[in-house]
Design a protein around this motif. Structure first.
Motif, short mmCIF file in Angstrom:
data_model
loop_
_atom_site.label_atom_id
_atom_site.label_comp_id
_atom_site.label_asym_id
_atom_site.label_seq_id
_atom_site.Cartn_x
_atom_site.Cartn_y
_atom_site.Cartn_z
N ALA A 1 0.83 -1.21 0.00
CA ALA A 1 0.00 0.00 0.00
C ALA A 1 0.86 1.26 0.00
O ALA A 1 0.60 2.21 -0.73
CB ALA A 1 -0.94 -0.01 1.20
N ARG B 205 -2.48 3.67 -4.20
CA ARG B 205 -3.30 3.43 -5.39
C ARG B 205 -3.59 1.93 -5.49
O ARG B 205 -2.69 1.14 -5.77
CB ARG B 205 -2.56 3.93 -6.62
CG ARG B 205 -2.40 5.44 -6.58
CD ARG B 205 -1.49 6.06 -7.62
NE ARG B 205 -1.37 5.39 -8.87
CZ ARG B 205 -0.33 5.52 -9.68
NH1 ARG B 205 0.66 6.32 -9.34
NH2 ARG B 205 -0.27 4.88 -10.82
N PRO B 206 -4.84 1.52 -5.26
CA PRO B 206 -5.17 0.09 -5.21
C PRO B 206 -4.86 -0.66 -6.51
O PRO B 206 -4.42 -1.80 -6.48
CB PRO B 206 -6.65 0.04 -4.89
CG PRO B 206 -7.15 1.43 -4.89
CD PRO B 206 -5.99 2.36 -5.00
N ALA C 283 -1.20 -1.30 -6.51
CA ALA C 283 -0.89 -2.32 -5.49
C ALA C 283 -1.21 -3.71 -6.04
O ALA C 283 -0.42 -4.65 -5.87
CB ALA C 283 -1.69 -2.05 -4.21
N TYR C 284 -2.33 -3.85 -6.69
CA TYR C 284 -2.72 -5.14 -7.28
C TYR C 284 -1.68 -5.57 -8.32
O TYR C 284 -1.24 -6.72 -8.34
CB TYR C 284 -4.11 -5.03 -7.92
CG TYR C 284 -4.58 -6.34 -8.51
CD1 TYR C 284 -5.21 -7.28 -7.72
CD2 TYR C 284 -4.39 -6.62 -9.86
CE1 TYR C 284 -5.64 -8.49 -8.26
CE2 TYR C 284 -4.82 -7.81 -10.40
CZ TYR C 284 -5.45 -8.74 -9.59
OH TYR C 284 -5.85 -9.94 -10.13
#
Length: 133
Positions: free
Chosen positions: A28, A34-35, A38-39
């Motif tokens: 994170a 920023r999700p 992160a993914y």
């Protein structure tokens, strides 16, 4: 202690990766919150590879940095902008200890977004800043 799990469904098969709370916090933070990034940092093998190369670049001595620059810029598909972004992600951890590197990187990233630059020359100059810290 599990920080959470993320699953990926591909072709009807579900695979899950469990990350620790500490690992989740690291991703994170490294992804600037920023999700989507992160993914990608968890599951995109190409991004993982670029991030490893960026980390190696930031830790490299003069000879190693020349080798890294040559291997990157010798490929026609080299994405200079993408590599600069990976460097920014990795350099986040050295902002406090080497602010000159962060400033040089932000300046280069800004300039590269406005005009075409010679990636080899710019990375060589950046490597000098990294090594002098």
């Amino acid at each position: 202690n599990r920080g959470g799990a993320m699953g990926d469904t591909t072709g009807g098969t579900t695979t899950a990766t469990v990350i620790t709370k500490k690992g989740a916090e690291h991703v994170a933070k490294a992804s600037f919150g920023r999700p989507g990034l992160a993914y990608q940092m968890l599951y995109d093998e190409k991004l993982k590879s670029v991030l490893r190369t960026a980390e190696d670049f930031l830790k490299a001595n003069r000879t190693q940095s020349k080798e890294i620059i040559k291997s990157l810029t010798d490929h026609e598909q080299f994405n200079f902008d993408g590599f600069l972004e990976a460097l920014m992600i990795q350099a986040k951890s050295i902002i406090e200890t080497k602010p000159s590197v962060w400033h040089a990187l932000v300046s280069l990233r800004s300039e590269a977004s406005r005009s075409p630059l010679n990636a080899k020359l710019q990375l060589t100059a950046l490597a000098q800043v990294v090594q002098s810290g």
